[in-house]
Write a protein that holds these residues in place. Structure first.
Motif, PDB file in Angstrom:
ATOM      1  N   HIS A 185       0.877  -1.167   0.000  1.00  0.00           N
ATOM      2  CA  HIS A 185       0.000   0.000   0.000  1.00  0.00           C
ATOM      3  C   HIS A 185       0.916   1.219   0.000  1.00  0.00           C
ATOM      4  CE1 HIS A 185      -3.076   2.544   2.545  1.00  0.00           C
ATOM      5  NE2 HIS A 185      -2.861   3.052   1.345  1.00  0.00           N
ATOM      6  N   SER A 208      -2.729   5.207  -2.449  1.00  0.00           N
ATOM      7  CA  SER A 208      -3.558   6.178  -1.723  1.00  0.00           C
ATOM      8  C   SER A 208      -3.088   7.594  -1.996  1.00  0.00           C
ATOM      9  CB  SER A 208      -3.412   5.982  -0.208  1.00  0.00           C
ATOM     10  OG  SER A 208      -4.197   4.930   0.230  1.00  0.00           O
ATOM     11  N   GLU A 226      -2.951  10.693  -0.210  1.00  0.00           N
ATOM     12  CA  GLU A 226      -3.147  11.218   1.146  1.00  0.00           C
ATOM     13  C   GLU A 226      -3.779  12.609   1.088  1.00  0.00           C
ATOM     14  OE1 GLU A 226       0.379  12.112   3.366  1.00  0.00           O
ATOM     15  OE2 GLU A 226      -0.629  11.910   5.301  1.00  0.00           O
ATOM     16  N   ASP A 227      -4.666  12.872   2.019  1.00  0.00           N
ATOM     17  CA  ASP A 227      -5.405  14.146   2.095  1.00  0.00           C
ATOM     18  C   ASP A 227      -6.245  14.384   0.831  1.00  0.00           C
ATOM     19  OD1 ASP A 227      -6.267  16.322   3.579  1.00  0.00           O
ATOM     20  OD2 ASP A 227      -4.664  17.646   2.907  1.00  0.00           O
TER      21      ASP A 227
HETATM   22  O1  KIV Z   1      -5.214   8.797   6.689  1.00  0.00           O
HETATM   23  C1  KIV Z   1      -4.478   8.578   5.716  1.00  0.00           C
HETATM   24  O2  KIV Z   1      -4.388   9.364   4.756  1.00  0.00           O
HETATM   25  C2  KIV Z   1      -3.692   7.367   5.735  1.00  0.00           C
HETATM   26  C3  KIV Z   1      -3.023   7.008   4.451  1.00  0.00           C
HETATM   27  C4  KIV Z   1      -1.640   6.595   4.654  1.00  0.00           C
HETATM   28  C5  KIV Z   1      -3.855   5.990   3.736  1.00  0.00           C
HETATM   29  O3  KIV Z   1      -3.666   6.664   6.720  1.00  0.00           O
END
Ligand code: KIV
Ligand code: ZN
Length: 510
Positions: A97, A139, A141-142
């Motif tokens: 991930h 992902s 992030e944000d």
């Molecule tokens: O909250 C978040 O953005 C995370 C990412 C690393 C998936 O935990």
């Protein structure tokens, strides 16, 4: 669209980022085994690159888990992906991930990268991760504060590079359900290649809407939810697994999808996570709180007795609640103990760990005539941190009388030698902690002290959490005993043992 909802559990990674919830390798393996019994699809075991300890813990989970996919988080860097790939290697099913921030504020202030550099790093990370496994999640992030056209650009690029799951996180818990579902729907509709991947949602609970936001994303087409047991997680936590799973299961008419979760393992999983991390579950917490199925009002009780469905939309036994039943007593032997533990889904790695747990059971049964399933679960949940613990309780005597200052005398082992200390205090627990501190001299600050009854009735064991802070580190200690002062002493010594362990930086400290 598939009607199968993938459950991605991140208790061992995002959950572990809660203050003091850091877990040892063995604790992670114990929780991972319970998650496997719960039949979660993906277990995010940690952040392998964070430290050698994190790497070891992810690897130990990868070596122990056969049915669920084992995943490691990694930033979009070569070093992180290499560590993640090597740590998950032993797992039959494995995932990397990888993530990078995509919001203007994170790119400019934190990463100090421009959007082109972010796209380039994301694509390179996915390509590199594919050298270790063909199951790669990306992902942004944000994502909640990212611009939709930029998200579409990044997602299109990583899908082309071979990512198989696209995760859309509300990292700061800022969204509201309608908006979050709408964002997910737009991303799925407008990203070229969207149909080739599974869309995932990952919500934090800062405004108390993590579960509602996740479910809104499911309605919009997300087919993976990222969540934690008891909603554990830093700040206000993550979306709670048990609430999402039971919402989808109770309202198929609304969600039109299902999970493969064995819901009868939910309450045991909740207890184990609470006991290992020292985070108690609030009594009115949906599904797993002690009052979640208790009907107090006369009208409700009358209705439930006449016809259960008048006031109950789920059955307590379906999520793993058992009536407090006496299951064992002081005459029960090792075989009966082992059999009951197996029925509860608790396995022992070795004869030695069975013998240690049996010895703790005998000690408890000497003082508590009726042993319930909950007592047995606490026996393994609240196990010693390590066999060579620095501090261990030997005996405790305390006197309290109304109007007088309580006194406590505590005998415990410290670095292999027996020490004895006495103190007065405002209450018996205060006197006990002061007595321990008189010898241990940890200088730690007590941030939290909480007591919960494990079962109902005054004969119940008390389960105590003590949260200590020292030199910027926070740990939670747990103890259980029919005598809550003894449970408190155990919890305090357990916290000192945890402080004594080598620190393991978590994702937030990187
Ligand atoms: O909250 C978040 O953005 C995370 C990412 C690393 C998936 O935990
Ligand atoms: Zn998160």
């Amino acid at each position: 669209m598939s009607d199968r909802l993938i459950v991605f559990d991140t208790t061992l990674r995002d959950g572990e980022q809660s203050p003091g919830a850091s877990m040892t390798r063995d604790e992670k393996v114990r929780i991972a085994r319970q998650l496997e019994r719960l039949r979660v699809d993906v277990i995010e075991a940690g952040f392998a690159a964070a430290s050698p300890g994190d790497f070891d813990a992810v690897r130990a989970v990868a070596e122990s888990i056969k049915d669920s996919t084992v995943c490691s988080l990694s930033r979009a860097t070569e070093k992180d992906i290499r560590a993640a790939g090597e740590a998950i290697a032993p797992a039959p099913r494995k995932r990397i991930h990888t993530f990078i921030a995509t919001s203007p504020i994170h790119m400019e202030k934190k990463l100090r990268m421009n959007p082109d550099q972010v796209v380039e790093a994301a694509v390179a990370a996915v390509k590199m991760a594919l050298q270790y496994t063909d199951d790669v999640e990306f992902s942004a992030e944000d994502a909640v504060r990212s611009e939709i056209p930029f998200l579409i650009r990044v997602f299109e690029a990583v899908i082309k590079a071979g990512a198989t799951t696209i995760n859309v996180p509300d990292t700061v818990g800022y969204s509201v359900p309608g908006q979050w579902g709408d964002r997910m729907a737009q991303l799925i509709a407008k990203t070229p290649g969207a149909q080739r991947v599974v869309w995932s949602t990952h919500c934090h609970n800062d405004l108390g809407m993590a579960v509602a936001n996740s479910l809104s994303a499911v309605l919009a087409g997300a087919r993976q939810v990222e969540c934690t047991i008891n909603g554990l997680g830093e700040r206000a936590g993550n979306a709670s697994l048990e609430e999402i799973v039971m919402a989808v299961r109770t309202r198929p008419d609304v969600f039109g999808c299902s999970t493969q979760i064995d819901a009868t393992q939910i309450v045991p999983a909740s207890r184990l996570v609470s006991q290992i991390t020292g985070y108690p579950v609030q009594p009115n917490k949906a599904i797993v709180g002690a009052n979640a199925f208790a009907h107090e009002s006369g009208i409700h009780q009358d209705g439930v007795l006449k016809h259960r469905e008048t006031y109950e939309i789920m059955r307590a036994e379906d999520v793993g609640w058992t009536a407090n039943r006496i299951v064992l007593g002081k005459l029960s032997g090792r075989n009966a103990f082992r059999q009951r533990m197996t029925a509860l889904g608790i396995e022992f790695d070795s004869e030695q760990s069975l013998n240690e747990a049996f010895a703790r059971f005998k000690e408890l049964a000497d003082r508590k005539s009726e042993i319930f399933d909950e007592d047995l679960q606490a026996l393994v949940g609240i196990a010693p941190v390590a066999t060579d613990e620095r501090f261990r309780l030997i005996s405790l005597a305390q006197q309290s009388e109304m109007g007088e200052k309580p006194r406590a005398k505590v005998v415990f082992s410290m670095d292999g030698r027996e020490v004895s200390a006495e103190s007065q205090g405002n209450g018996p627990v205060d006197a006990t902690v002061q007595a321990i501190e008189a010898e241990a001299k940890s200088g730690a600050e007590l941030l939290l002290f909480s007591v919960n009854a494990i079962t109902t009735g005054t004969e119940s064991q008390g389960e105590v959490t003590m949260r200590l802070a020292k030199d910027g580190r926070v740990v939670n200690g747990m103890g259980a005993d029919p005598d809550i002062v003894v449970a408190s002493a155990r919890a305090y010594l357990n916290a000192l043992n945890r402080l004594n362990q080598a620190p393991r930086p978590n994702a937030q400290q990187l």
